[in-house]
Motif scaffolding. Structure first.
Motif, PDB file in Angstrom:
ATOM      1  N   TYR B  17      36.970  32.100  34.529  1.00 58.96           N
ATOM      2  CA  TYR B  17      38.253  32.420  35.135  1.00 58.96           C
ATOM      3  C   TYR B  17      38.610  33.891  34.933  1.00 58.96           C
ATOM      4  O   TYR B  17      39.189  34.532  35.821  1.00 58.96           O
ATOM      5  CB  TYR B  17      39.382  31.508  34.639  1.00 58.96           C
ATOM      6  CG  TYR B  17      40.617  31.739  35.487  1.00 58.96           C
ATOM      7  CD1 TYR B  17      40.610  31.373  36.834  1.00 58.96           C
ATOM      8  CD2 TYR B  17      41.734  32.387  34.982  1.00 58.96           C
ATOM      9  CE1 TYR B  17      41.699  31.638  37.658  1.00 58.96           C
ATOM     10  CE2 TYR B  17      42.828  32.655  35.798  1.00 58.96           C
ATOM     11  CZ  TYR B  17      42.805  32.274  37.138  1.00 58.96           C
ATOM     12  OH  TYR B  17      43.877  32.558  37.946  1.00 58.96           O
ATOM     13  N   LEU B  20      36.683  35.676  37.674  1.00 60.55           N
ATOM     14  CA  LEU B  20      37.246  35.416  39.006  1.00 60.55           C
ATOM     15  C   LEU B  20      38.532  36.199  39.200  1.00 60.55           C
ATOM     16  O   LEU B  20      38.743  36.869  40.211  1.00 60.55           O
ATOM     17  CB  LEU B  20      37.512  33.910  39.186  1.00 60.55           C
ATOM     18  CG  LEU B  20      38.200  33.500  40.495  1.00 60.55           C
ATOM     19  CD1 LEU B  20      37.379  33.895  41.720  1.00 60.55           C
ATOM     20  CD2 LEU B  20      38.473  31.993  40.516  1.00 60.55           C
ATOM     21  N   PHE B  23      38.054  40.005  39.321  1.00 60.58           N
ATOM     22  CA  PHE B  23      37.578  40.359  40.673  1.00 60.58           C
ATOM     23  C   PHE B  23      38.749  40.497  41.642  1.00 60.58           C
ATOM     24  O   PHE B  23      38.909  41.506  42.335  1.00 60.58           O
ATOM     25  CB  PHE B  23      36.600  39.277  41.140  1.00 60.58           C
ATOM     26  CG  PHE B  23      36.463  39.108  42.619  1.00 60.58           C
ATOM     27  CD1 PHE B  23      35.957  40.131  43.415  1.00 60.58           C
ATOM     28  CD2 PHE B  23      36.834  37.914  43.222  1.00 60.58           C
ATOM     29  CE1 PHE B  23      35.833  39.960  44.788  1.00 60.58           C
ATOM     30  CE2 PHE B  23      36.700  37.734  44.593  1.00 60.58           C
ATOM     31  CZ  PHE B  23      36.204  38.764  45.376  1.00 60.58           C
ATOM     32  N   LEU B  24      39.610  39.492  41.662  1.00 57.15           N
ATOM     33  CA  LEU B  24      40.711  39.490  42.626  1.00 57.15           C
ATOM     34  C   LEU B  24      41.728  40.585  42.313  1.00 57.15           C
ATOM     35  O   LEU B  24      42.227  41.268  43.205  1.00 57.15           O
ATOM     36  CB  LEU B  24      41.373  38.111  42.650  1.00 57.15           C
ATOM     37  CG  LEU B  24      40.448  36.966  43.098  1.00 57.15           C
ATOM     38  CD1 LEU B  24      41.080  35.606  42.822  1.00 57.15           C
ATOM     39  CD2 LEU B  24      40.101  37.078  44.577  1.00 57.15           C
ATOM     40  N   ARG B  25      42.004  40.787  41.015  1.00 56.81           N
ATOM     41  CA  ARG B  25      43.000  41.805  40.647  1.00 56.81           C
ATOM     42  C   ARG B  25      42.483  43.212  40.866  1.00 56.81           C
ATOM     43  O   ARG B  25      43.218  44.095  41.279  1.00 56.81           O
ATOM     44  CB  ARG B  25      43.416  41.627  39.184  1.00 56.81           C
ATOM     45  CG  ARG B  25      44.043  40.289  38.896  1.00 56.81           C
ATOM     46  CD  ARG B  25      45.392  40.151  39.569  1.00 56.81           C
ATOM     47  NE  ARG B  25      45.927  38.819  39.339  1.00 56.81           N
ATOM     48  CZ  ARG B  25      47.216  38.516  39.377  1.00 56.81           C
ATOM     49  NH1 ARG B  25      48.117  39.442  39.666  1.00 56.81           N
ATOM     50  NH2 ARG B  25      47.616  37.288  39.177  1.00 56.81           N
ATOM     51  N   ALA B  27      40.371  44.090  43.113  1.00 52.18           N
ATOM     52  CA  ALA B  27      40.413  44.320  44.558  1.00 52.18           C
ATOM     53  C   ALA B  27      41.837  44.684  44.983  1.00 52.18           C
ATOM     54  O   ALA B  27      42.048  45.590  45.795  1.00 52.18           O
ATOM     55  CB  ALA B  27      39.929  43.080  45.305  1.00 52.18           C
ATOM     56  N   GLU B  28      42.810  43.995  44.408  1.00 51.26           N
ATOM     57  CA  GLU B  28      44.209  44.290  44.728  1.00 51.26           C
ATOM     58  C   GLU B  28      44.572  45.712  44.272  1.00 51.26           C
ATOM     59  O   GLU B  28      45.204  46.471  45.014  1.00 51.26           O
ATOM     60  CB  GLU B  28      45.094  43.255  44.024  1.00 51.26           C
ATOM     61  CG  GLU B  28      46.430  43.082  44.672  1.00 51.26           C
ATOM     62  CD  GLU B  28      47.213  41.919  44.047  1.00 51.26           C
ATOM     63  OE1 GLU B  28      46.600  41.048  43.380  1.00 51.26           O
ATOM     64  OE2 GLU B  28      48.448  41.905  44.212  1.00 51.26           O
ATOM     65  N   ALA B  30      42.558  48.178  43.884  1.00 46.10           N
ATOM     66  CA  ALA B  30      41.844  49.128  44.742  1.00 46.10           C
ATOM     67  C   ALA B  30      42.618  49.356  46.042  1.00 46.10           C
ATOM     68  O   ALA B  30      42.761  50.483  46.506  1.00 46.10           O
ATOM     69  CB  ALA B  30      40.431  48.629  45.042  1.00 46.10           C
ATOM     70  N   GLY B  44      36.082  48.699  44.208  1.00 44.67           N
ATOM     71  CA  GLY B  44      35.564  47.533  44.910  1.00 44.67           C
ATOM     72  C   GLY B  44      34.199  47.115  44.375  1.00 44.67           C
ATOM     73  O   GLY B  44      33.902  45.926  44.250  1.00 44.67           O
ATOM     74  N   ASP B  45      33.396  48.094  44.045  1.00 48.51           N
ATOM     75  CA  ASP B  45      32.079  47.856  43.464  1.00 48.51           C
ATOM     76  C   ASP B  45      32.185  47.088  42.147  1.00 48.51           C
ATOM     77  O   ASP B  45      31.455  46.116  41.913  1.00 48.51           O
ATOM     78  CB  ASP B  45      31.441  49.214  43.172  1.00 48.51           C
ATOM     79  CG  ASP B  45      30.021  49.289  43.681  1.00 48.51           C
ATOM     80  OD1 ASP B  45      29.792  48.964  44.863  1.00 48.51           O
ATOM     81  OD2 ASP B  45      29.144  49.666  42.892  1.00 48.51           O
ATOM     82  N   ALA B  47      34.701  45.269  41.286  1.00 47.68           N
ATOM     83  CA  ALA B  47      35.242  43.942  41.612  1.00 47.68           C
ATOM     84  C   ALA B  47      34.127  43.005  42.071  1.00 47.68           C
ATOM     85  O   ALA B  47      34.052  41.849  41.635  1.00 47.68           O
ATOM     86  CB  ALA B  47      36.321  44.072  42.692  1.00 47.68           C
ATOM     87  N   ALA B  48      33.247  43.513  42.935  1.00 48.07           N
ATOM     88  CA  ALA B  48      32.164  42.666  43.452  1.00 48.07           C
ATOM     89  C   ALA B  48      31.211  42.234  42.332  1.00 48.07           C
ATOM     90  O   ALA B  48      30.694  41.119  42.347  1.00 48.07           O
ATOM     91  CB  ALA B  48      31.410  43.406  44.552  1.00 48.07           C
ATOM     92  N   TYR B  51      32.641  39.374  40.583  1.00 48.74           N
ATOM     93  CA  TYR B  51      32.480  38.150  41.351  1.00 48.74           C
ATOM     94  C   TYR B  51      31.091  37.550  41.156  1.00 48.74           C
ATOM     95  O   TYR B  51      30.936  36.329  41.023  1.00 48.74           O
ATOM     96  CB  TYR B  51      32.758  38.373  42.843  1.00 48.74           C
ATOM     97  CG  TYR B  51      32.777  37.060  43.542  1.00 48.74           C
ATOM     98  CD1 TYR B  51      33.880  36.224  43.409  1.00 48.74           C
ATOM     99  CD2 TYR B  51      31.680  36.590  44.231  1.00 48.74           C
ATOM    100  CE1 TYR B  51      33.898  34.978  43.984  1.00 48.74           C
ATOM    101  CE2 TYR B  51      31.683  35.344  44.806  1.00 48.74           C
ATOM    102  CZ  TYR B  51      32.796  34.539  44.675  1.00 48.74           C
ATOM    103  OH  TYR B  51      32.800  33.291  45.231  1.00 48.74           O
ATOM    104  N   PHE B  54      31.174  35.771  37.984  1.00 44.39           N
ATOM    105  CA  PHE B  54      31.875  34.495  38.131  1.00 44.39           C
ATOM    106  C   PHE B  54      30.933  33.429  38.677  1.00 44.39           C
ATOM    107  O   PHE B  54      30.887  32.298  38.178  1.00 44.39           O
ATOM    108  CB  PHE B  54      33.080  34.655  39.063  1.00 44.39           C
ATOM    109  CG  PHE B  54      33.562  33.352  39.631  1.00 44.39           C
ATOM    110  CD1 PHE B  54      34.207  32.428  38.826  1.00 44.39           C
ATOM    111  CD2 PHE B  54      33.331  33.026  40.965  1.00 44.39           C
ATOM    112  CE1 PHE B  54      34.634  31.204  39.340  1.00 44.39           C
ATOM    113  CE2 PHE B  54      33.729  31.814  41.482  1.00 44.39           C
ATOM    114  CZ  PHE B  54      34.387  30.901  40.668  1.00 44.39           C
ATOM    115  N   ARG B  55      30.147  33.815  39.673  1.00 42.98           N
ATOM    116  CA  ARG B  55      29.264  32.840  40.306  1.00 42.98           C
ATOM    117  C   ARG B  55      28.214  32.317  39.322  1.00 42.98           C
ATOM    118  O   ARG B  55      27.921  31.114  39.291  1.00 42.98           O
ATOM    119  CB  ARG B  55      28.604  33.487  41.530  1.00 42.98           C
ATOM    120  CG  ARG B  55      28.314  32.504  42.582  1.00 42.98           C
ATOM    121  CD  ARG B  55      28.482  32.937  44.021  1.00 42.98           C
ATOM    122  NE  ARG B  55      28.183  34.307  44.373  1.00 42.98           N
ATOM    123  CZ  ARG B  55      28.199  34.724  45.660  1.00 42.98           C
ATOM    124  NH1 ARG B  55      28.472  33.880  46.637  1.00 42.98           N
ATOM    125  NH2 ARG B  55      27.948  35.976  45.947  1.00 42.98           N
TER     126      ARG B  55
END
Lengths: 216, 216
Positions: B17, B20, B23-25, B27-28, B30, B44-45, B47-48, B51, B54-55
């Motif tokens: 979590y 995840l 990543f989302l924060r 991106a926000e 950015a 963004g890099d 953040a990705a 992610y 997370f996977r």
């Protein structure tokens, strides 16, 4: 050998910024609106795919010895405006935007790519590939409408607004970037009416898949 | 053979979590705060990458026949609270958060992983690897402080707030998830003071790299 004419650089630039900003906005929508962690992760999955596409496009632009930031710059205003005017208010609006709004934009890019060099066209086809975006949005939205048919009116209106705003920003882009507009017009040949018929038909299919009428 | 004891599932769940939501924060942040497209892409890099981590964690949890959503659920409240209380107000705050705030959280996870089975520990080490996060934040923040030394006071305060809020949420997590707290305590052995000294030292190094004093 890749083409680095102004139209091709514009096409790669607008697509790169579209993917970068789609990634960031989808992540934001996932944080704000996803009703469960599974949904949040699923929208995050789409977002991460957009980011991978951005990276491919950025690298291609750089390989043409063009600064990616410069190639994207003309499209920041129109795309940011589009996102600002279409910020989803809830989860279903976010899904309809990811599917219908992005769908029509991608169809335009695909049409514009029809006449470019093979290397560019193959890259564009790769980043425009659907990769499960449809299935996820279609499943969620059509289930929600089935469970509560009163949702369909407002979502159909929302989809029309998404498309209206996309066409409006598309006109700004075409006016400001004649080389990009020329790609689209040349790809359509003499049959620009048939191209619009194709775009309209594809939009209608997406709306129908969600269980919405394309209207007005 | 992977361990699926409650402590290990908790460790994988909190990390999944954390990745995840990071990543989302990111991106926000950015979208909201990056001063240029290059900076936006660079955040963004990061953040990705989160992610992708997370996977990996989600797949590991699923392979233990635990529902990832259930494994993450206990940590949604504390981590969302941490992010809500530490929403960056500008680009430099976003970078300090990505480096200092996330840094101390990751150190805790690394300590907790010291005593778990090899397969879990290797996965945790993999997702905690730094991968350029430091370099990017350190370069930008230290350049900004050099250009405008008056920034350092407020950023040092901001970093202390990040750590304070992290420790406060960490206490909630430890109280609610005794099996996870046990991992950390067992890893520290009798020498919990030395573990805290290690964490404090690592934090001080990050602050110094940015050109900030860890004080008070």
């Amino acid at each position: 050998m890749s083409d680095s004419s102004p139209g091709v650089v514009d096409l790669l630039g607008v697509l790169a910024y579209a993917e970068l900003t789609a990634f960031l906005r989808l992540a934001e929508d996932a944080t704000r609106h996803a009703p469960s962690l599974t949904d949040r992760a699923a929208l995050g999955d789409l977002a991460a795919t957009e980011y991978a596409h951005f990276r491919l496009l950025r690298d291609r632009i750089a390989s043409l010895e063009v600064d990616p930031e410069q190639a994207m710059a003309p499209f920041v205003g129109p795309l940011d405006d589009w996102h600002a005017q279409t910020a989803p208010g809830d989860w279903l609006e976010a899904l309809v935007k990811a599917y219908v709004g992005t769908g029509i934009a991608l169809d335009f890019y695909r049409e514009a790519a029809a006449g470019v060099d093979t290397a560019t066209r193959e890259l564009v086809e790769e980043v425009l590939a659907d990769e499960g975006r449809s299935q996820f949005a279609v499943e969620r939205v059509s289930a929600a409408i089935e469970a509560d048919p009163t949702q369909s009116g407002r979502l159909a209106l929302w989809a029309r607004r998404l498309v209206g705003e996309a066409l409006s920003q598309g006109q700004h882009v075409a006016a400001a970037r004649p080389e990009l507009a020329k790609l689209l017009i040349e790809a359509a040949g003499e049959d620009i009416a048939r191209m619009f018929a194709r775009l309209t038909e594809a939009h209608g299919k997406r709306m129908a898949a969600l269980g919405l009428t394309p209207g007005p």
